[in-house]
Design an enzyme around this catalytic site. Sequence first.
Site, mmCIF file in Angstrom:
data_model
loop_
_atom_site.group_PDB
_atom_site.id
_atom_site.type_symbol
_atom_site.label_atom_id
_atom_site.label_comp_id
_atom_site.label_asym_id
_atom_site.label_seq_id
_atom_site.Cartn_x
_atom_site.Cartn_y
_atom_site.Cartn_z
ATOM 1 N N GLU A 269 69.972 -2.097 -16.521
ATOM 2 C CA GLU A 269 69.060 -3.186 -16.898
ATOM 3 C C GLU A 269 67.791 -2.611 -17.529
ATOM 4 O O GLU A 269 67.200 -1.659 -17.014
ATOM 5 C CB GLU A 269 68.713 -4.001 -15.655
ATOM 6 C CG GLU A 269 67.734 -5.134 -15.903
ATOM 7 C CD GLU A 269 67.291 -5.818 -14.619
ATOM 8 O OE1 GLU A 269 66.685 -6.899 -14.709
ATOM 9 O OE2 GLU A 269 67.543 -5.274 -13.524
ATOM 10 N N LYS A 330 69.821 -13.448 -19.691
ATOM 11 C CA LYS A 330 69.891 -13.738 -18.261
ATOM 12 C C LYS A 330 69.549 -15.194 -17.961
ATOM 13 O O LYS A 330 68.586 -15.742 -18.481
ATOM 14 C CB LYS A 330 68.939 -12.808 -17.505
ATOM 15 C CG LYS A 330 69.084 -12.884 -15.991
ATOM 16 C CD LYS A 330 68.175 -11.877 -15.301
ATOM 17 C CE LYS A 330 68.363 -11.910 -13.794
ATOM 18 N NZ LYS A 330 67.441 -10.988 -13.097
ATOM 19 N N CYS A 382 71.277 -7.989 -12.676
ATOM 20 C CA CYS A 382 70.600 -7.867 -11.392
ATOM 21 C C CYS A 382 70.943 -9.004 -10.435
ATOM 22 O O CYS A 382 72.061 -9.110 -9.946
ATOM 23 C CB CYS A 382 69.094 -7.761 -11.622
ATOM 24 S SG CYS A 382 68.140 -7.336 -10.133
#
Length: 509
Positions: A269, A330, A382
């Site tokens: 990430e 995301k 994540c």
Amino acid sequence: MNRLFRPGWPGHLIALLAGALTTLALAPYGIWPLALLSIALFYRGLGELTPRQAAWRGWCYGFGLFASGTSWVYVSIHDYGAASPPLAAFLTLGFVAGLGLFFALAAWLWAVWLRRRQAPLGDALAFAALWTAQEAFRGWFLTGFPWLYAGYSQLDGPLAGLAPLGGVWLLSFSLALSAALLANLPRLYRRKQALAAAVVLLFAPWLIGAALKGHAWTQPAGQPLSVAALQGNVGQNMKWDPAQLNAQLALYRDMSFSTRPTDLLVWPETAVPVLKEQAIGYLGVMDRFASDRNSALITGVPIRQANERGEPRYYNGVSVLGQGSGDYLKQKLVPFGEYVPLQEVLRGLIAFFDLPMSDFARGSAEQPLLEAKGYRIATYICYEVVYPEFAAGLAAQSELLLTVSNDTWFGTSIGPLQHLQMAQMRALEAGRWMIRATNNGMTVLIDPFGRISEQLPQFEQGILYGEVQPMQQLTPYLRWRSWPLIATGTLLLGWALVRRRKDQLQHNP
């Protein structure tokens, strides 16, 4: 024993300690029977309490669970959020106390609407449904906090075979049902028919789970892909420092140049800690490098795009270079870490509310999957991997799973290991291989049974090599998701509510 569970502080203390037991049932401790004991103590402790007393006892259980299981929040706020120890402790306690309200609400509802002590078998079924509903609600309300579900304790336990059938919530339901039935066995002993049914309900999930453990619900699609996953181990205090930008870019470039040729080269990430448009030259070099090797390079990188109103917004993203294509933005953002609720009020109050890159926008739910080497990859950045239903929706369209993360925020706490356990559960639920690339650990490859096949040590720089097999076909959970469990739980709660009402009318004509 009955005295310990009566109204008052002894029962509240037992509830608090029972909540803490669940943490020991989860990673990294893995003492899974403690999850069963924890829920049984909670159920037994609700007894004949008034609604107010039950709410307090539920809150104590929740406080014990989250105080022990999310202590890493203090690390994030103090070590990386620049908050003083007293302020970090205050914010952490507030966070934990707030999460305890979920169990307070569930206990209050139990005492007001659902508990039927005269029907121990039905009581156990209704409690299991309420427990599962509490976990699901906690994963949805105010964007959700789907952490510390009891079902995760079964990743290596006898119930693991149920995960591809109904996901982690089916495991939680089975644990709660078993715990309540065990607590009710003394009351069932003289009711032969009810006892026989209870024994069947008690053993069936465990026998089915054990029988299905290791069953292959999915099949290989094509040939295995070789993987190299990079773990840069960049300190969080360096991550967004402009003076360290060139060093970080050079780190991942040089590590990539040193790898042996693989089909997939995966960076963590925000491995590129600058907007994609500002790193075009650098990414162009890496694109040519990957193409020359006939590889796909997948990296985390912030992306700026215009929203539907033409306004520029910033996204936490993942991009594919070389033999692949696509950007993923995301969708599930971390409060305060990636966006600040009520930012007009909170920004500027303390440094914690002004963390770097805490102004991300939420990506669209209608995004195509990333494509690499001819396969569709379901990508989770994540925190996204901890949402069961969200993850299942993407996994059902894919042949391979990928999660990239930066768990540096957790420090040396148990947080990264809990995070890894949830990623393993997603692979088990989907029956697919998962690549997990992180900044400082745990970087691993996970097989379709939730087992780690390759891994790098935490807090070390390194390159993880291995193979993953793209998979096809859907597990029952990916096909039907939680709808069968939702329908069953709704019927059980509705039935309990009606029966409780009838009991009250009979006693108060």
